[in-house]
Design an enzyme around this catalytic site. Structure first.
Site, mmCIF file in Angstrom:
data_model
loop_
_atom_site.group_PDB
_atom_site.id
_atom_site.type_symbol
_atom_site.label_atom_id
_atom_site.label_comp_id
_atom_site.label_asym_id
_atom_site.label_seq_id
_atom_site.Cartn_x
_atom_site.Cartn_y
_atom_site.Cartn_z
ATOM 1 N N GLY B 218 0.818 -1.198 0.000
ATOM 2 C CA GLY B 218 0.000 0.000 0.000
ATOM 3 C C GLY B 218 0.857 1.255 0.000
ATOM 4 N N SER B 219 0.310 2.286 0.577
ATOM 5 C CA SER B 219 0.960 3.589 0.488
ATOM 6 C C SER B 219 2.310 3.635 1.200
ATOM 7 C CB SER B 219 0.053 4.659 1.060
ATOM 8 O OG SER B 219 -1.172 4.654 0.362
ATOM 9 N N THR B 220 2.568 2.686 2.117
ATOM 10 C CA THR B 220 3.881 2.735 2.774
ATOM 11 C C THR B 220 4.990 2.579 1.741
ATOM 12 O OG1 THR B 220 3.813 0.356 3.195
ATOM 13 C CG2 THR B 220 3.059 1.793 4.972
ATOM 14 N N PHE B 221 4.646 1.998 0.593
ATOM 15 C CA PHE B 221 5.671 1.807 -0.435
ATOM 16 C C PHE B 221 6.057 3.125 -1.097
ATOM 17 C CE2 PHE B 221 7.572 0.323 -4.383
ATOM 18 C CZ PHE B 221 8.397 -0.701 -3.904
ATOM 19 N N LYS B 222 5.220 4.155 -0.924
ATOM 20 C CA LYS B 222 5.533 5.457 -1.517
ATOM 21 C C LYS B 222 6.871 5.979 -1.020
ATOM 22 C CE LYS B 222 0.728 6.570 -2.340
ATOM 23 N NZ LYS B 222 -0.502 7.035 -1.684
#
Lengths: 478, 487
Positions: B218-222
């Site tokens: 999810g967004s943690t990969f940003k």
């Protein structure tokens, strides 16, 4: 004239040394070693000397002493190794059986199967005593082994009866697929063990008479000498019957034993190598027939080729027991030095741990060294037996001794080889060591016969009768 | 007749010789193979014939051994607070074998290790009962407790690392199981084992989610996408506006990528884009950088490779992919997947100024006489980003916690950086999303803790706040526990 005859005798009546004191010294070791082993097991299992140690030591010592005294008195020139070796094996076997009696695992299995657990060692001690008694009886009653020749045909009948007994309804018992036991007055007996000796007597007696006919009165056929049917007939019939009976009783080890003994004795009697060829051909034929007819054999062969298949998922239908795998793991876990007596887990093999598989306990707890030592003790017994055959002066004694020795060797090979996964398992007992009354008793009788033959063989030649002619020439005076 | 008799003697000799050869083959050549055979029960019997060494956390044993009245096994393994520690210890069962540390360090724990040979020999001569050695772990009991309690009855996992050394401080996975219940050989143990089996239990309590379960990050990969952009030199500063049109269409498609809610994402700087978790910005960055560069950056953080702590952690995945998929992967919503440990490693590398330390949880192996026989030295695993990039990332991750989606992780008086994530999954994103949070806390001398939290299938709102709402408080309490014990 009597005074002069004694002075003129030139041949000494002092024969080869009797070696009775050697036997006595060896017997001391044969008793002390198992006593130490017993103490060792007790210390290993419960940190204290076993309570029965003194009784056991005295009992074994007493049995050895009785055996020795009887041999000293009634077979003074007998081979000095046979009695100590048998005593040692019997003593060690008792220790191992007692050690397995202490196994909670086996006790639990026994309770689950039979509702109760009965220690085997006391019974085995009793059977050993009976074995020694039989040993004594044979030496007392059989003054000369050549007398056994008289019973050639009675032996034949006796052997067949013994072999047939387990097939008699109500008398025979089927234990784990083999119908080789009979039950008499609460005791189970394995007649095959006794038949081994009786049939050897028949073979020896018959072959001694017929050996020339078998060896010489034959037609040459394709480079082989074929004997006349009337010479070979009876022996072939007895052999074939015994094999057939045993196949019906699914006792393959004993069939192999009888067959091997038969070929060996025939070969020794006739000195013709062609018998070995015949034997091998017949064995191959027999194996093919039995292998295809008898599903039991097929299972054994598969289990031998794939001992660990029993753990496979899904488990092959022929894999019934993990005994062989367990035995092999016991040997492997023992390694070179062994775990020490009482400190192994050979009881994982299950209910047969103290009978067919007792060698696995040796393997695990005494290691490679101990197992080789035990095998060499067996080898020594065979060697002394064959030596007796070589020394025997009469063909009957020669044949009997070599037949029984070879049978002993084959039995050890078949059992040990089966347990170690060298050949398919056939279910026989390790002579003297395995739990089982018939085996111990019969093997003591076998040793007694060997001792009797060796006594006759090693006995110094009787002093020649004074030569009447010599006397004459001496007394004539002018 | 003597000639054939002699030949028979030779024949008998050969029989015995064959037996002797076979015996040597079995007991010398094949001995070790048979001794260690998987079906050789002696291995188990020996393993449980003496008290097993312990697994130790912060000086206290979290395992034990009790004597039983079993025929084969004298001792049985026990666990203190087994449910909480199961992802660390694994189990050691008399019947069902062992796994994780119990399995990997088995030789030390049973005392069988070659390095304990001297100990064994001395014990043998002094007649002492044989004892196993101990395994001393790096875990922090307070942090573990915070993680386990924080997860509560939700499905999820927490991994916390000391970024400076790679020490694993917490490793929690719920729902969990108590290894004590399957340690013995009774019917009760068998029932417990069956009940734990995945087939009978949809919760799969024996799955170590912190190490063995990969989730869409999810967004943690940003954070990884931002790192790739900065490393590539695409943007000199985190406050420089990015070239991000709104709406933005995924490359080679006509699908428009959406943001959660109306957030200021048009040409937003990296700081603002991370603060509000702009899908369009990071999707486009990933697309602009291309699959190869993204994959390289991910791999530098440890993706696409198994990690051994020494317990194996599954490889997190950043695959080779087509352009639209790669753009989606940039926001953690495509075929890339990560374990909680992996995301903790990402946060740790950033917190440690760009240097990634190899995560480990076995610090020392100790002999029964308390002498240390092995001490783990922290090992650098690589430098996925420059320290400059690391500082820039720290800066914007701290913004996320201060005034972005991660405000629930704030700790007064402590610098905290983090990133939320809510990963959609299921066919057409039909299932409840995974709530993620990765973060680190900073003290006076570097960062003592980086943490990743994932909660599966929460039924809370499906917006990007979920990560901040559900996972951030757990991360916060774990960080706080570590900071408190640092003092």
């Amino acid at each position: 004239m009597s005074s002069s005859t004694t002075t003129t005798t030139t041949i000494s009546t002092v024969g080869p040394p009797s070696r009775r004191n050697t036997e006595l010294a060896l017997l001391v070791f044969a008793v002390i070693i198992p006593v130490f082993a017993y103490a060792n097991v007790g210390l290993a299992l419960s940190d204290e000397l076993p309570s029965g140690l003194l009784n056991y030591g005295l009992g074994l010592g007493f049995m050895a002493a009785v055996g020795h005294i009887i041999v000293r008195k009634f077979a003074p020139y007998a081979d000095p190794l046979l009695l100590p070796l048998a005593t040692l094996l019997n003593g060690l076997g008792l220790v191992l059986i007692w050690r397995l009696d202490q196994s909670k695992r086996l006790a639990r299995t026994a309770v689950a199967q039979n509702g109760e657990f009965i220690a085997s060692a006391p019974r085995q001690l009793m059977y050993s005593a009976i074995g020694i008694a039989l040993f004594v009886a044979v030496l007392l009653m059989l003054k000369d082994h050549r007398r056994l020749q008289r019973y050639t045909y009675i032996s034949m009948a006796g052997a067949l009866v013994l072999l047939l007994l387990p097939l008699v309804p109500g008398l025979g018992m089927n234990v784990f697929g083999a119908k080789i036991w009979i039950r008499v007055a609460g005791f189970s007996i394995q007649p095959g063990e006794f038949a081994k000796i009786v049939i050897a007597i028949f073979f020896a007696g018959y072959l001694m008479v017929k050996r020339d006919a078998l060896a010489l009165a034959s037609r040459r056929f394709m480079g082989l000498y074929l004997p006349r049917g009337r010479d070979l007939g009876p022996i072939l019939v007895v052999w074939a019957m015994s094999i057939l009976i045993l196949v019906f009783e699914t006792d393959l080890g004993t069939s192999l034993l009888f067959f091997g003994m038969f070929v060996v004795m025939l070969y020794v009697a006739t000195e013709r190598t062609s018998w070995i060829v015949f034997g091998l051909l017949m064995a191959a034929g027999g194996a093919a027939v039995v292998g295809s007819v008898e599903p039991h054999v097929n299972v054994r062969v598969m289990a031998w080729l794939h001992p660990f298949a029993v753990y496979d998922d899904p488990r092959p239908s022929w894999a019934e027991t993990d005994q062989i795998a367990q035995a092999m793991m016991a040997f492997g876990s023992g390694g070179t030095m062994g775990t020490g007596l009482g400190q192994g887990n050979s009881d994982l093999i299950g209910f047969a741990a103290n009978s067919d598989f007792i060698l696995a306990t040796v393997g695990e707890e005494l290691g490679l060294g101990g197992t080789m030592a035990i095998l060499l003790i067996y080898a020594l017994i065979v060697e002394r037996g064959v030596r007796t055959a070589l020394a025997a002066r009469d063909p009957f004694g020669k044949l009997l001794a070599v037949g029984m020795s070879a049978a002993f060797a084959i039995q050890v090979f078949v059992v040990a080889g089966g347990v170690m996964g060298l050949i398919p398992l056939t279910g026989m007992t390790m002579p003297f060591m395995a739990n089982g009354g018939s085996s111990v008793i019969a093997n003591w009788a076998l040793i007694a016969v060997l001792i009797r033959i060796s006594d006759t063989a090693r006995r110094p030649a009787p002093a020649p009768a004074p030569n009447p002619d010599a006397e004459m020439t001496q007394v004539v005076r002018p | 007749m003597n000639k054939p008799v002699r030949r028979i003697a030779i024949f008998c000799g050969l029989l015995v010789f064959a037996l002797l050869l076979r015996d040597n083959w079995l007991q010398f050549v094949q001995a070790d193979e048979l001794k260690d055979h998987e079906h050789n029960r002696r291995v188990l019997i020996a393993r449980y014939s003496q008290p097993r060494g312990n697994i130790i956390v912060d000086g206290r044993a979290i395992t034990g051994s009790v004597e039983t009245d079993s025929t084969d096994f004298k001792y049985k393994r026990t666990y203190k607070n087994g449910e909480m520690w199961a992802p660390v210890t694994g189990y050691a069962s008399q019947v069902y074998g062992s796994n994780q540390i119990e399995n990997l360090e088995d030789k030390i724990l049973t005392g069988d290790d070659d390095r304990l040979f001297f100990n064994r020999t001395v014990d043998m001569f002094t007649g002492k009962e044989r004892k196993g050695g101990d395994v001393i772990t790096t875990l922090n009991p307070k942090a573990q407790e915070a993680a386990f309690k924080g997860l509560g009855d939700k499905r999820g996992a927490v991994a916390a690392i000391d970024p400076r050394t790679g020490k694993i401080l917490a490793l929690a996975s719920t729902p969990s199981y108590d290894p004590s219940t399957i340690a013995g050989g009774t019917d009760k143990d068998e029932d417990a084992w069956k009940a734990l089996d995945k087939k009978n239990n949809p919760d799969d309590p024996m799955l170590n989610r912190a190490l063995r379960q990969t989730y869409p990050p999810g967004s943690t990969f940003k954070v990884v996408t931002a790192a790739a952009a900065l490393e590539d030199g695409k943007y000199g500063s985190v406050d420089e506006p990015t070239d991000s049109p709104l709406p933005w269409t995924l490359p080679d498609t006509r699908v428009q990528l959406k943001n959660e809610g109306s957030i200021p994402c048009k040409n937003a700087s990296l700081r603002v884009a991370l603060q509000w978790s702009c899908n369009t910005v990071f999707g486009k960055i990933s697309a602009d950088l291309g699959n190869k560069k993204m994959q390289e950056q991910a791999e530098k953080f440890g993706f696409n490779e198994e990690v051994f702590t020494p317990v194996r952690a599954d490889a997190s995945i950043y695959p080779k992919d087509n352009r639209p998929q790669n753009a989606m992967a940039g926001i953690g919503q495509a075929s890339n997947r990560a374990t909680p440990l992996q995301m903790a490693m990402v946060a740790a590398a950033i917190a440690n100024d760009g240097e990634l330390m190899e995560p480990y949880m076995v610090d020392k192996l100790r002999a029964p006489n308390l002498s240390i026989i092995e001490q783990h030295e922290p090992k650098p695993m690589g430098e996925p980003i420059s320290s400059d990039t690391a500082h820039k990332l720290q800066d914007i991750m701290e913004t996320v916690v201060e005034k972005g989606t991660g405000q629930n992780a704030r700790i007064p008086g402590v610098t905290v950086g983090g990133k939320t994530g809510t990963a959609q999954h299921g066919v057409a994103n039909s299932k409840n999303p995974y709530a993620w949070f990765i973060s680190y806390a900073k003290g006076d001398n570097g960062s003592p803790v980086a943490v990743a939290v994932v909660i599966e299938g929460s039924d809370t709102t499906r917006d990007d706040i979920a990560g901040g709402k559900l996972a951030a408080p757990i991360a916060r309490s774990v960080m706080k526990a570590v900071l408190d014990s640092e003092k």
